[in-house]
Design a protein around this motif. Structure first.
Motif, PDB file in Angstrom:
ATOM      1  N   GLU A  44       0.829  -1.210   0.000  1.00 32.57           N
ATOM      2  CA  GLU A  44       0.000   0.000   0.000  1.00 32.57           C
ATOM      3  C   GLU A  44       0.863   1.261   0.000  1.00 32.57           C
ATOM      4  N   ARG A  45       1.957   1.255   0.764  1.00 30.26           N
ATOM      5  CA  ARG A  45       2.883   2.398   0.761  1.00 30.26           C
ATOM      6  C   ARG A  45       3.518   2.565  -0.613  1.00 30.26           C
ATOM      7  N   LEU A  46       3.974   1.468  -1.183  1.00 27.91           N
ATOM      8  CA  LEU A  46       4.604   1.524  -2.505  1.00 27.91           C
ATOM      9  C   LEU A  46       3.626   2.042  -3.558  1.00 27.91           C
ATOM     10  N   ALA A  47       2.395   1.580  -3.503  1.00 26.95           N
ATOM     11  CA  ALA A  47       1.401   1.959  -4.510  1.00 26.95           C
ATOM     12  C   ALA A  47       1.094   3.459  -4.479  1.00 26.95           C
ATOM     13  N   ARG A  48       1.263   4.093  -3.342  1.00 29.97           N
ATOM     14  CA  ARG A  48       0.991   5.539  -3.213  1.00 29.97           C
ATOM     15  C   ARG A  48       2.178   6.406  -3.648  1.00 29.97           C
ATOM     16  N   ASP A  49       3.344   5.815  -3.829  1.00 26.57           N
ATOM     17  CA  ASP A  49       4.555   6.586  -4.136  1.00 26.57           C
ATOM     18  C   ASP A  49       4.849   6.505  -5.636  1.00 26.57           C
ATOM     19  N   PRO A  50       4.772   7.638  -6.340  1.00 21.16           N
ATOM     20  CA  PRO A  50       4.980   7.596  -7.795  1.00 21.16           C
ATOM     21  C   PRO A  50       6.405   7.230  -8.213  1.00 21.16           C
ATOM     22  N   ASN A  51       7.357   7.257  -7.274  1.00 21.25           N
ATOM     23  CA  ASN A  51       8.732   6.877  -7.606  1.00 21.25           C
ATOM     24  C   ASN A  51       9.004   5.392  -7.384  1.00 21.25           C
ATOM     25  N   GLN A  52       8.017   4.658  -6.961  1.00 22.90           N
ATOM     26  CA  GLN A  52       8.154   3.219  -6.715  1.00 22.90           C
ATOM     27  C   GLN A  52       7.386   2.438  -7.778  1.00 22.90           C
ATOM     28  N   HIS A  53       8.043   1.463  -8.345  1.00 23.38           N
ATOM     29  CA  HIS A  53       7.414   0.636  -9.379  1.00 23.38           C
ATOM     30  C   HIS A  53       7.641  -0.831  -9.006  1.00 23.38           C
ATOM     31  N   LEU A  54       6.677  -1.417  -8.329  1.00 24.80           N
ATOM     32  CA  LEU A  54       6.727  -2.842  -8.006  1.00 24.80           C
ATOM     33  C   LEU A  54       6.080  -3.566  -9.181  1.00 24.80           C
ATOM     34  N   MET A  55       6.882  -4.353  -9.867  1.00 26.36           N
ATOM     35  CA  MET A  55       6.450  -4.940 -11.124  1.00 26.36           C
ATOM     36  C   MET A  55       6.404  -6.462 -11.025  1.00 26.36           C
ATOM     37  N   VAL A  56       5.557  -7.043 -11.866  1.00 23.54           N
ATOM     38  CA  VAL A  56       5.531  -8.490 -12.009  1.00 23.54           C
ATOM     39  C   VAL A  56       5.606  -8.839 -13.491  1.00 23.54           C
ATOM     40  N   ALA A  57       6.183  -9.994 -13.750  1.00 20.80           N
ATOM     41  CA  ALA A  57       6.161 -10.588 -15.089  1.00 20.80           C
ATOM     42  C   ALA A  57       5.157 -11.725 -15.024  1.00 20.80           C
ATOM     43  N   VAL A  58       4.244 -11.742 -15.979  1.00 17.76           N
ATOM     44  CA  VAL A  58       3.154 -12.723 -15.976  1.00 17.76           C
ATOM     45  C   VAL A  58       3.179 -13.480 -17.297  1.00 17.76           C
ATOM     46  N   ARG A  59       3.125 -14.796 -17.189  1.00  6.91           N
ATOM     47  CA  ARG A  59       3.043 -15.651 -18.370  1.00  6.91           C
ATOM     48  C   ARG A  59       1.892 -16.621 -18.149  1.00  6.91           C
ATOM     49  N   ASP A  60       1.006 -16.707 -19.120  1.00 11.42           N
ATOM     50  CA  ASP A  60      -0.149 -17.612 -19.035  1.00 11.42           C
ATOM     51  C   ASP A  60      -0.928 -17.413 -17.737  1.00 11.42           C
ATOM     52  N   GLY A  61      -1.088 -16.154 -17.332  1.00  8.27           N
ATOM     53  CA  GLY A  61      -1.873 -15.842 -16.149  1.00  8.27           C
ATOM     54  C   GLY A  61      -1.176 -16.104 -14.822  1.00  8.27           C
ATOM     55  N   ARG A  62       0.091 -16.483 -14.858  1.00  8.18           N
ATOM     56  CA  ARG A  62       0.830 -16.824 -13.632  1.00  8.18           C
ATOM     57  C   ARG A  62       1.989 -15.853 -13.430  1.00  8.18           C
ATOM     58  N   VAL A  63       2.153 -15.330 -12.209  1.00  8.33           N
ATOM     59  CA  VAL A  63       3.266 -14.444 -11.886  1.00  8.33           C
ATOM     60  C   VAL A  63       4.541 -15.285 -11.860  1.00  8.33           C
ATOM     61  N   VAL A  64       5.496 -14.927 -12.727  1.00  5.81           N
ATOM     62  CA  VAL A  64       6.735 -15.703 -12.841  1.00  5.81           C
ATOM     63  C   VAL A  64       7.983 -14.877 -12.547  1.00  5.81           C
ATOM     64  N   GLY A  65       7.796 -13.602 -12.225  1.00  7.96           N
ATOM     65  CA  GLY A  65       8.934 -12.762 -11.883  1.00  7.96           C
ATOM     66  C   GLY A  65       8.473 -11.495 -11.199  1.00  7.96           C
ATOM     67  N   THR A  66       9.389 -10.887 -10.459  1.00  3.19           N
ATOM     68  CA  THR A  66       9.093  -9.618  -9.800  1.00  3.19           C
ATOM     69  C   THR A  66      10.370  -8.799  -9.668  1.00  3.19           C
ATOM     70  N   LEU A  67      10.208  -7.505  -9.623  1.00  2.00           N
ATOM     71  CA  LEU A  67      11.289  -6.594  -9.276  1.00  2.00           C
ATOM     72  C   LEU A  67      10.685  -5.276  -8.831  1.00  2.00           C
ATOM     73  N   GLN A  68      11.485  -4.515  -8.106  1.00  2.00           N
ATOM     74  CA  GLN A  68      11.094  -3.170  -7.702  1.00  2.00           C
ATOM     75  C   GLN A  68      12.073  -2.195  -8.313  1.00  2.00           C
ATOM     76  N   LEU A  69      11.543  -1.174  -8.962  1.00  2.00           N
ATOM     77  CA  LEU A  69      12.339  -0.107  -9.559  1.00  2.00           C
ATOM     78  C   LEU A  69      12.001   1.181  -8.819  1.00  2.00           C
ATOM     79  N   THR A  70      13.011   1.807  -8.243  1.00  2.00           N
ATOM     80  CA  THR A  70      12.826   3.050  -7.503  1.00  2.00           C
ATOM     81  C   THR A  70      13.552   4.175  -8.229  1.00  2.00           C
ATOM     82  N   ILE A  71      12.860   5.273  -8.452  1.00  5.23           N
ATOM     83  CA  ILE A  71      13.443   6.444  -9.089  1.00  5.23           C
ATOM     84  C   ILE A  71      13.876   7.396  -7.981  1.00  5.23           C
TER      85      ILE A  71
END
Length: 150
Positions: A44-71
């Motif tokens: 919830e904190r990350l989602a409110r911060d425009p400099n935070q990008h919590l990302m997922v990689a999805v293949r066939d509807g399944r989360v197969v990767g994640t990373l956080q990019l901070t500006i």
């Protein structure tokens, strides 16, 4: 990799993200997938911060990767903006598939798009395979990092 979708993480992705964070010897010591409460609050904190990008990689509807990019805007390097890549995890079945490369390329491209002049990341000293991976992608081990647990 056309069947891969890289998108912002959603609340329903939290269990899959935490499972990947916990799926190695280091993560197993730090993460608690059986109690998602602290992860939900952090999301919830990350989602409110425009400099935070919590990302997922999805293949066939399944989360197969994640990373956080901070500006990170800054004054050093003539007022350069930098990005920090953290929490990179690829699902065990996807390792070696090129997904990690694609995901880091996405983060570097997004950093450029956000006006960053530098991309940095840290990796635990014991993760030698990850170090080789990042070096293959053009990153150099240029600094020594320090941490202080609070």
């Amino acid at each position: 990799m056309s069947d891969l979708d890289i998108r912002p993480a959603a609340p329903e992705d939290i269990p899959a993200i935490v499972a990947m964070l916990a799926d190695d010897p280091l993560g197993a010591q730090r993460e608690t997938p059986d109690d998602l409460t602290p992860y939900t609050a952090s999301y919830e904190r990350l989602a409110r911060d425009p400099n935070q990008h919590l990302m997922v990689a999805v293949r066939d509807g399944r989360v197969v990767g994640t990373l956080q990019l901070t500006i990170v805007p800054g004054l050093s390097r003539r007022g350069a903006t930098r990005s920090v890549i953290e929490g990179v995890r690829i699902h065990t079945d996807e390792r070696g598939s090129g997904l990690g490369t694609r995901f880091i390329e996405w983060a570097v491209d997004e950093s450029r798009r956000q006006g960053c002049q530098l991309v940095q990341l840290t990796s635990d000293a014991s993760r030698t395979d990850a170090h080789r991976f990042y070096e293959r992608l053009g990153f150099t081990a240029s600094h020594i990092g320090f941490k202080l647990a609070l």
